[in-house]
Design a protein around this motif. Structure first.
Motif, short mmCIF file in Angstrom:
data_model
loop_
_atom_site.label_atom_id
_atom_site.label_comp_id
_atom_site.label_asym_id
_atom_site.label_seq_id
_atom_site.Cartn_x
_atom_site.Cartn_y
_atom_site.Cartn_z
N THR A 1 -4.70 -3.10 -8.45
CA THR A 1 -5.35 -1.68 -8.73
C THR A 1 -6.68 -1.50 -8.42
O THR A 1 -7.38 -2.37 -8.03
CB THR A 1 -5.19 -1.27 -10.22
N ASN B 1 3.89 3.94 -6.01
CA ASN B 1 3.08 2.73 -6.88
C ASN B 1 3.92 2.18 -7.86
O ASN B 1 4.26 0.93 -7.99
CB ASN B 1 1.62 3.01 -7.28
N SER C 1 0.74 -1.31 -0.19
CA SER C 1 -0.02 -0.08 0.01
C SER C 1 0.82 1.29 0.02
O SER C 1 2.02 1.34 0.39
CB SER C 1 -0.80 -0.04 1.28
N THR D 1 -0.48 -7.85 -10.10
CA THR D 1 -0.39 -6.55 -9.57
C THR D 1 -1.73 -6.09 -9.27
O THR D 1 -2.69 -6.83 -9.67
CB THR D 1 0.23 -5.51 -10.59
N VAL E 1 -0.20 1.77 -12.97
CA VAL E 1 0.21 0.19 -12.59
C VAL E 1 -0.53 -0.76 -13.71
O VAL E 1 -0.07 -1.68 -14.01
CB VAL E 1 -0.56 0.11 -11.16
N ALA F 1 -2.11 7.02 -10.68
CA ALA F 1 -1.40 6.00 -10.23
C ALA F 1 -1.92 4.61 -10.52
O ALA F 1 -1.28 3.64 -10.82
CB ALA F 1 -1.54 5.98 -8.64
N CYS F 2 -3.27 4.53 -10.49
CA CYS F 2 -3.96 3.08 -10.96
C CYS F 2 -3.70 3.08 -12.50
O CYS F 2 -3.25 2.08 -12.92
CB CYS F 2 -5.42 3.16 -10.79
N ASN G 1 6.30 -1.30 -7.74
CA ASN G 1 5.75 -2.45 -8.67
C ASN G 1 7.12 -2.80 -9.83
O ASN G 1 7.28 -3.94 -9.93
CB ASN G 1 4.40 -2.14 -9.47
#
Ligand SMILES: NC(=O)c1ccc[n+]([C@@H]2O[C@H](COP(=O)([O-])OP(=O)(O)OC[C@H]3O[C@@H](n4cnc5c(N)ncnc54)[C@H](OP(=O)(O)O)[C@@H]3O)[C@@H](O)[C@H]2O)c1
Length: 265
Positions: free
Chosen positions: A142, A115, A91, A140, A163, A159-160, A119
């Motif tokens: 999201t 993030n 997180s 991963t 990823v 950020a989502c 990853n």
């Protein structure tokens, strides 16, 4: 058993999704290596797994620290003979629901950078050990942030997206080495919230909106999803176990929709 004798590394393994997925993987026969920053959280998950007859080890590792993650992946691979599966369930504490005028550029970038960094760092560390065994699976996580239609989610949403795009291109990068990459997109998971950093995140946001986390989750489930409910932790964990298994061997570069229909593909 879906994952009999597979070697699985879970970064953020002491968390809500990391812990639930670790338990699901172990029930399906995998040996689990949990990594995170707080030993007690990791030990709690490992103890549950061992109590059910599974195999679990823990290591304190900062999943933003490339050298530490590389060293850890090397130790796991040496001890277990390789790595088959890796989940990044780390997180990044951040704020949601604030208008652009109240979010500085560093605050905006923090959630995106952190993030993307964790990853990248964890995928880069495990990939060579998967390739040595002829392949593996990188998972991963999201949320539907990139598809939100209300203001206040610029950092989270980007950020989502980062990823999701990273996961798709990682599948392109690693496919020829037999490594599959799947990104799991879940909406908010009500039974994860009390165990997770999302409790503070949602409490802070809903307080500003004049409601409570519980009321907001209930309204969100009823009004915004096709199924009138939100995902459960066991549904996300069981799905992760399935896509990590050879039964999903044809799948890579995919974004799995676990939103109960809050967004459509
Ligand atoms: N909960 C949801 O409803 C939901 C829905 C969709 C997507 N997601 C996403 O899924 C991921 C996991 O969420 P969660 O709810 O399971 O969060 P969580 O319960 O707070 O767990 C995250 C774990 O990550 C660990 N962690 C944080 N920073 C770390 C670092 N630098 N190195 C190693 N470990 C670190 C934390 O432990 P330590 O602080 O002890 O290291 C914690 O155990 C997040 O990216 C979240 O945005 C969550």
């Amino acid at each position: 058993m879906l994952l009999k004798d597979k070697i699985a590394v879970i970064y953020g393994g002491g968390g809500a999704i990391g812990g639930a997925t670790a338990r699901a993987f172990a029930r399906e026969g995998a040996e689990i290596f949990l990594a995170g920053r707080t030993l007690e959280r990791l030990e709690r998950v490992a103890a549950d797994i061992r109590a059910e007859g599974g195999r679990a080890s823990v290591d304190v590792v900062d999943a933003q620290d490339q050298d530490a993650v590389d060293a850890h992946a090397g130790r796991v691979a040496k001890r277990a003979g390789g790595i088959d599966i890796a989940l990044n369930a780390v997180s990044v504490v951040h704020t949601q629901g604030l208008p652009m005028a109240d979010v500085g550029v560093d605050q905006f970038l923090h959630v995106i950078n952190a993030n993307a960094r964790t990853n990248y760092v964890t995928a880069k560390a495990v990939a060579p050990h998967m390739a040595e065994r002829g392949g593996g699976v990188i998972l991963t996580l999201t949320a539907p942030g990139s598809r939100i239609t209300s203001p206040g989610f610029l950092g989270h949403g980007v950020a989502c997206s980062a990823v999701e795009t990273f996961s798709r291109l990682l599948a392109v990068e690693l496919g020829h080495r037999g490594i599959r990459v799947i990104c799991l997109r879940s909406d908010a998971i009500p039974d994860a919230v009390p165990l997770s950093y999302t409790q503070g995140l949602f409490d802070d946001m809903t307080r500003r909106f004049g409601t409570t986390t519980e009321a907001w989750l209930e309204t969100h489930a009823k009004q915004d999803t096709l199924l009138g409910r939100l995902p459960r932790l066991d549904q996300v964990a069981d799905y992760a176990a399935f896509v990590a298994s050879d039964r999903a061997g044809a799948m890579t570069g995919a974004l799995a929709n676990l939103t109960c229909g809050s967004v459509l593909d």
